[in-house]
Enzyme design. Structure first.
Site, short mmCIF file in Angstrom:
data_model
loop_
_atom_site.label_atom_id
_atom_site.label_comp_id
_atom_site.label_asym_id
_atom_site.label_seq_id
_atom_site.Cartn_x
_atom_site.Cartn_y
_atom_site.Cartn_z
N GLY A 20 0.81 -1.21 0.00
CA GLY A 20 0.00 0.00 0.00
C GLY A 20 0.84 1.26 0.00
O GLY A 20 1.75 1.41 0.82
N GLU A 182 -17.33 19.27 3.47
CA GLU A 182 -16.48 19.97 2.50
C GLU A 182 -17.05 19.87 1.10
O GLU A 182 -17.06 20.85 0.34
CB GLU A 182 -15.06 19.40 2.57
CG GLU A 182 -14.36 19.73 3.88
CD GLU A 182 -13.01 19.08 4.05
OE1 GLU A 182 -12.24 19.54 4.92
OE2 GLU A 182 -12.72 18.10 3.34
N ASP A 312 -5.43 2.96 7.90
CA ASP A 312 -6.86 2.69 7.95
C ASP A 312 -7.17 1.21 8.10
O ASP A 312 -8.30 0.85 8.46
CB ASP A 312 -7.54 3.21 6.68
CG ASP A 312 -7.54 4.72 6.60
OD1 ASP A 312 -7.17 5.37 7.59
OD2 ASP A 312 -7.89 5.27 5.53
#
Length: 443
Positions: A20, A182, A312
């Site tokens: 990753g 946002e 994560d």
């Protein structure tokens, strides 16, 4: 030769495979690369994309504020001056006995130490129609598809005003966290500052931006004062905020809410949640909420000295007993920590527990308007928070060229109230998918 051993004459350096190239993986590989001159290490970084994506600014690509290459950076380009091998591929499994990760093309990589940092995916929580009809916002192609769709909706209405009654200009954002806040503010400002000048024949008073949040407030982890400020600032921009309301189903031409309302729309953007990358499901490791892998205090997999999980993908408990949020600063610090622990282990030193240094959280609402809750209880709203948000994102952005490009785009938008990246660029859909809203199978 035993399983997992290397053939005679092969590279005997300790091989670290990092899976990753997100914030966590990049920081593991970068820190190990810098340590390799003192500690004999061979480092391989594997990712399914050839670029790193700065995900906090994806919503600005989706709303024509930035070009996509301003938030993406070639992974190989990042490691030209460091002894890190880069491999393009998707890790689909691991053979723990042989100490080998398996790739989707049939290849494999032996490891002495493996670091899983594969990140997270959007989660639809099994809600009807989300995977088929909603836009996700995790990767650059997602942002480009959403930008194409938003701009195309106004082009369609320009030619066929009757589409307004069918909900063509109704934009529904699911999820009142930072991304949802946002994005809602950015869509509202796109309409106010750009669309009304580009499309003078379109009645922008008919545009609806609806932000739906199932909890009783936006920005659930922020203070009540900041939550109220965010809601008020969005409503001043014309955003309809629906709290205590869940989405029950998404259809091709409408969204059904838990209060019984049906909103006709062709645009639902799903920012309501994420879960661990599906790789976590095939590792054979204990998982917690959202599929995240449970790890020990030093971020190693319990019972395995050769495996770490970060970012994560990892379920890490903070000092308050709660699992740390899936945020870039958490991933960055975890990546740096794991690199240091690998070096310590190679030197025969014990590992240290991970301690997250929380410097605060931020969310922008729009032009000269943001929320910042910093360390020591400092809370900022408005222009000062907005300037802090701009500076922090420029600091975290990967690559000098990207920082210059983003700063230039922001300055241009601030001075002209315009957005230069409002291009409709046709993307070839994946095989068997003719609808540019079907995102679930193309990650």
């Amino acid at each position: 030769m035993q399983v997992g051993e290397r053939p005679e004459g092969s590279d005997r350096r300790h091989h670290v495979v990092v899976v990753g190239a997100g914030f966590a993986g990049l920081n593991v590989a970068r820190r190990l690369g810098r340590a390799a001159s003192d500690t004999p290490l061979r480092i391989t970084l594997v990712d399914r994309h050839n670029h790193h994506t700065f995900q906090p600014l994806l919503y600005q690509v989706a709303t024509a504020g930035l070009e996509s290459d301003s938030i993406g950076h070639s992974v190989r380009g990042l490691f030209r001056r460091l002894p890190v091998d880069v491999r393009l591929g998707t890790v689909v499994g691991v053979d723990w006995d042989a100490r080998r990760v398996e790739l989707d093309d049939g290849a494999s990589l032996d490891f002495d130490t493996v670091v899983f940092a594969a990140g997270a995916e959007s989660a639809d929580y099994g809600i009807e129609g989300v995977s088929e009809h909603a836009f996700m916002l995790k990767w650059i192609p997602d942002a480009l598809r959403l930008r194409n769709h938003l701009l195309r909706q106004f082009e369609r209405v320009e030619s066929h005003p009757e589409l307004i009654e069918q909900g063509a200009l109704n934009f529904v954002v699911a999820g009142g966290g930072p991304t949802g806040v946002e994005l809602s503010g950015a869509i509202a400002e796109l309409v106010e500052h750009v669309v009304q000048r580009d499309h003078p024949n379109v009645d922008i008073a008919k545009v609806r931006v609806v932000l739906v949040e199932m909890m009783d407030a936006l920005l659930g982890t922020y203070s009540q004062a900041s939550q109220r400020y965010a809601r008020r600032a969005l409503e001043e921009r014309g955003v309809e905020v629906r709290t205590d309301t869940a989405i029950e189903a998404v259809e091709a031409d409408e969204v059904r809410l838990s209060d019984g309302e049906r909103i006709p729309t062709a645009t639902v953007v799903w920012t309501a949640g994420v879960r661990a990358n599906p790789l976590a499901d095939v590792l054979g490791l204990e998982q917690g909420k959202g599929g995240r892998v449970k790890v020990a205090g030093d971020l190693r997999v319990p019972g395995r000295a050769d495996a770490f999980v970060v970012g994560d993908l990892a379920a890490v408990t903070g000092k308050d007993g709660q699992v740390l949020p899936q945020l870039a600063p958490v991933a960055i610090q975890q990546g740096q920590h794991v690199a240091d622990q690998i070096v310590r282990l190679r030197r025969g030193e014990p590992t240290a527990p991970f301690r997250y240094r929380d410097r605060g959280t931020m969310a922008t609402i729009g032009r000269r308007d943001a929320i910042a809750e910093l360390a020591l209880g400092v809370k900022l709203h408005g222009s000062l928070a907005w300037l802090s948000w701009l500076g922090l994102h420029l600091l975290y952005l990967v690559g000098f060229r990207n920082r210059v490009a983003v700063l230039g785009n922001w300055a241009y938008a601030y001075l002209t109230y315009d957005r230069a990246a409002r291009l409709i660029i046709e993307l070839e859909p994946p095989p068997g998918d003719d609808d540019d809203r079907a995102q679930g199978a193309h990650r």
